[in-house]
Design a protein around this motif. Structure first.
Motif, PDB file in Angstrom:
ATOM      1  N   ARG A  50       0.834  -1.201   0.000  1.00 56.47           N
ATOM      2  CA  ARG A  50       0.000   0.000   0.000  1.00 56.47           C
ATOM      3  C   ARG A  50       0.874   1.259   0.000  1.00 56.47           C
ATOM      4  NH1 ARG A  50      -3.840   0.856   4.913  1.00 56.47           N
ATOM      5  NH2 ARG A  50      -4.126  -1.351   4.514  1.00 56.47           N
ATOM      6  N   SER A  51       1.965   1.235   0.775  1.00 58.20           N
ATOM      7  CA  SER A  51       2.836   2.416   0.818  1.00 58.20           C
ATOM      8  C   SER A  51       3.549   2.640  -0.521  1.00 58.20           C
ATOM      9  CB  SER A  51       3.849   2.310   1.961  1.00 58.20           C
ATOM     10  OG  SER A  51       4.845   1.372   1.686  1.00 58.20           O
ATOM     11  N   PHE A  52       3.825   1.563  -1.266  1.00 58.44           N
ATOM     12  CA  PHE A  52       4.425   1.724  -2.602  1.00 58.44           C
ATOM     13  C   PHE A  52       3.475   2.482  -3.512  1.00 58.44           C
ATOM     14  CE2 PHE A  52       6.546  -2.685  -1.977  1.00 58.44           C
ATOM     15  CZ  PHE A  52       7.495  -2.145  -1.142  1.00 58.44           C
ATOM     16  N   LYS A  53       2.187   2.163  -3.412  1.00 62.14           N
ATOM     17  CA  LYS A  53       1.188   2.834  -4.251  1.00 62.14           C
ATOM     18  C   LYS A  53       1.105   4.326  -3.937  1.00 62.14           C
ATOM     19  CE  LYS A  53      -1.584  -1.317  -4.833  1.00 62.14           C
ATOM     20  NZ  LYS A  53      -2.814  -2.026  -4.479  1.00 62.14           N
ATOM     21  N   LEU A  54       1.389   4.664  -2.687  1.00 65.95           N
ATOM     22  CA  LEU A  54       1.355   6.063  -2.261  1.00 65.95           C
ATOM     23  C   LEU A  54       2.720   6.745  -2.411  1.00 65.95           C
ATOM     24  CD1 LEU A  54      -0.762   5.565   0.981  1.00 65.95           C
ATOM     25  CD2 LEU A  54      -1.550   6.468  -1.214  1.00 65.95           C
ATOM     26  N   PHE A  55       3.699   6.016  -2.951  1.00 62.91           N
ATOM     27  CA  PHE A  55       5.061   6.516  -3.159  1.00 62.91           C
ATOM     28  C   PHE A  55       5.731   6.961  -1.858  1.00 62.91           C
ATOM     29  CE2 PHE A  55       2.730   7.230  -7.114  1.00 62.91           C
ATOM     30  CZ  PHE A  55       3.479   6.439  -7.964  1.00 62.91           C
ATOM     31  N   ASP A 107      13.109  -3.997  -1.505  1.00 61.97           N
ATOM     32  CA  ASP A 107      13.283  -3.600  -2.906  1.00 61.97           C
ATOM     33  C   ASP A 107      12.920  -4.750  -3.849  1.00 61.97           C
ATOM     34  OD1 ASP A 107      14.155  -1.166  -1.955  1.00 61.97           O
ATOM     35  OD2 ASP A 107      16.268  -1.494  -2.452  1.00 61.97           O
ATOM     36  N   THR A 108      13.320  -5.960  -3.497  1.00 59.76           N
ATOM     37  CA  THR A 108      12.976  -7.148  -4.296  1.00 59.76           C
ATOM     38  C   THR A 108      11.469  -7.354  -4.318  1.00 59.76           C
ATOM     39  OG1 THR A 108      15.089  -8.181  -3.764  1.00 59.76           O
ATOM     40  CG2 THR A 108      13.329  -9.649  -4.505  1.00 59.76           C
ATOM     41  N   PHE A 109      10.830  -7.168  -3.169  1.00 58.25           N
ATOM     42  CA  PHE A 109       9.376  -7.308  -3.071  1.00 58.25           C
ATOM     43  C   PHE A 109       8.686  -6.284  -3.981  1.00 58.25           C
ATOM     44  CE2 PHE A 109       5.442  -6.068  -0.645  1.00 58.25           C
ATOM     45  CZ  PHE A 109       4.700  -7.181  -0.981  1.00 58.25           C
ATOM     46  N   ALA A 110       9.127  -5.036  -3.920  1.00 57.50           N
ATOM     47  CA  ALA A 110       8.523  -3.989  -4.752  1.00 57.50           C
ATOM     48  C   ALA A 110       8.678  -4.319  -6.234  1.00 57.50           C
ATOM     49  CB  ALA A 110       9.162  -2.637  -4.440  1.00 57.50           C
ATOM     50  N   ARG A 115       6.721  -2.640  -9.294  1.00 59.96           N
ATOM     51  CA  ARG A 115       6.928  -1.255  -8.857  1.00 59.96           C
ATOM     52  C   ARG A 115       8.394  -0.861  -9.040  1.00 59.96           C
ATOM     53  NH1 ARG A 115       2.318   1.456  -8.005  1.00 59.96           N
ATOM     54  NH2 ARG A 115       0.725   0.019  -7.334  1.00 59.96           N
ATOM     55  N   LYS A 116       8.626   0.432  -9.084  1.00 54.04           N
ATOM     56  CA  LYS A 116       9.991   0.937  -9.088  1.00 54.04           C
ATOM     57  C   LYS A 116      10.596   0.706  -7.708  1.00 54.04           C
ATOM     58  CE  LYS A 116       9.264   4.814 -12.236  1.00 54.04           C
ATOM     59  NZ  LYS A 116       9.317   6.278 -12.326  1.00 54.04           N
ATOM     60  N   LYS A 117      11.902   0.758  -7.659  1.00 56.98           N
ATOM     61  CA  LYS A 117      12.588   0.639  -6.373  1.00 56.98           C
ATOM     62  C   LYS A 117      12.133   1.799  -5.490  1.00 56.98           C
ATOM     63  CE  LYS A 117      17.271   0.435  -4.560  1.00 56.98           C
ATOM     64  NZ  LYS A 117      18.692   0.411  -4.919  1.00 56.98           N
ATOM     65  N   PRO A 118      11.550   1.515  -4.329  1.00 57.85           N
ATOM     66  CA  PRO A 118      11.044   2.595  -3.476  1.00 57.85           C
ATOM     67  C   PRO A 118      12.173   3.427  -2.863  1.00 57.85           C
ATOM     68  CG  PRO A 118      10.613   0.436  -2.486  1.00 57.85           C
ATOM     69  CD  PRO A 118      11.290   0.197  -3.779  1.00 57.85           C
TER      70      PRO A 118
END
Length: 168
Positions: A50-55, A107-110, A115-118
């Motif tokens: 969820r936090s990846f989606k919110l950048f 990072d691997t999970f993202a 997703r891009k590397k957070p």
């Protein structure tokens, strides 16, 4: 220094307690040490998704501090095998066999989610970030190394289906 001494005392007490359980000859007991659990059913990983989606950036901890991970499916299979084989008086590590930093894991999970590397929160900013729990910061400061899972392989005839976080 006092905090470090207390941490070492806590680890020493935990190891002593494990040895007492494993050395017990009256009851056939054993100890399984599971790695940090991961997989689709992880509530924590759902929150990161969820936090990846919110950048949102995240705190990765020191890159030289590595953790030992384990997929839920591999953990469940190891527990079933332990119940069937009942390896008494043993301390068995159940991990995927590939220790990585928390940053590498996330990072691997993202990337697995497409997703891009957070972005990461710098260590010096952690004290100003109320969303980061003190417990998380303490846990990411722990120094761990590659954990040997050969007893699980030998005594339980267990092999991880997911031998590293990239495959899990």
């Amino acid at each position: 220094v006092v905090g470090a001494d207390l941490k070492e005392q806590n680890f020493a007490a935990a190891i002593q307690a494990e040895k007492m359980v494993a050395g017990n000859r009256q009851f056939p007991l054993g100890i399984m040490r599971l790695g940090y659990l991961s997989g689709q059913q992880s509530r924590d990983l759902a929150l990161y998704e969820r936090s990846f989606k919110l950048f949102r950036p995240y705190y990765a901890g020191p890159k030289e501090h590595r953790g030992n991970f384990l997929h839920f499916a591999d953990a469940a299979r190891a527990v079933v095998l332990a119940a069937e084989k009942q390896p008494a008086n043993e301390i068995i590590n159940i991990v995927d066999g590939s220790a990585v930093s928390f940053g590498t894991f996330i990072d691997t999970f993202a990337q697995a989610l497409g997703r891009k590397k957070p972005r990461r929160i710098a260590t010096w900013l952690v004290r100003f970030a109320p969303a980061i729990a003190a417990q998380q910061v303490k846990q990411l400061k722990l120094r761990t190394a590659q954990v040997d899972n050969s007893k699980g392989r030998r005594l339980l005839d267990w092999t991880p289906q997911y031998p590293n976080c990239q495959e899990g």
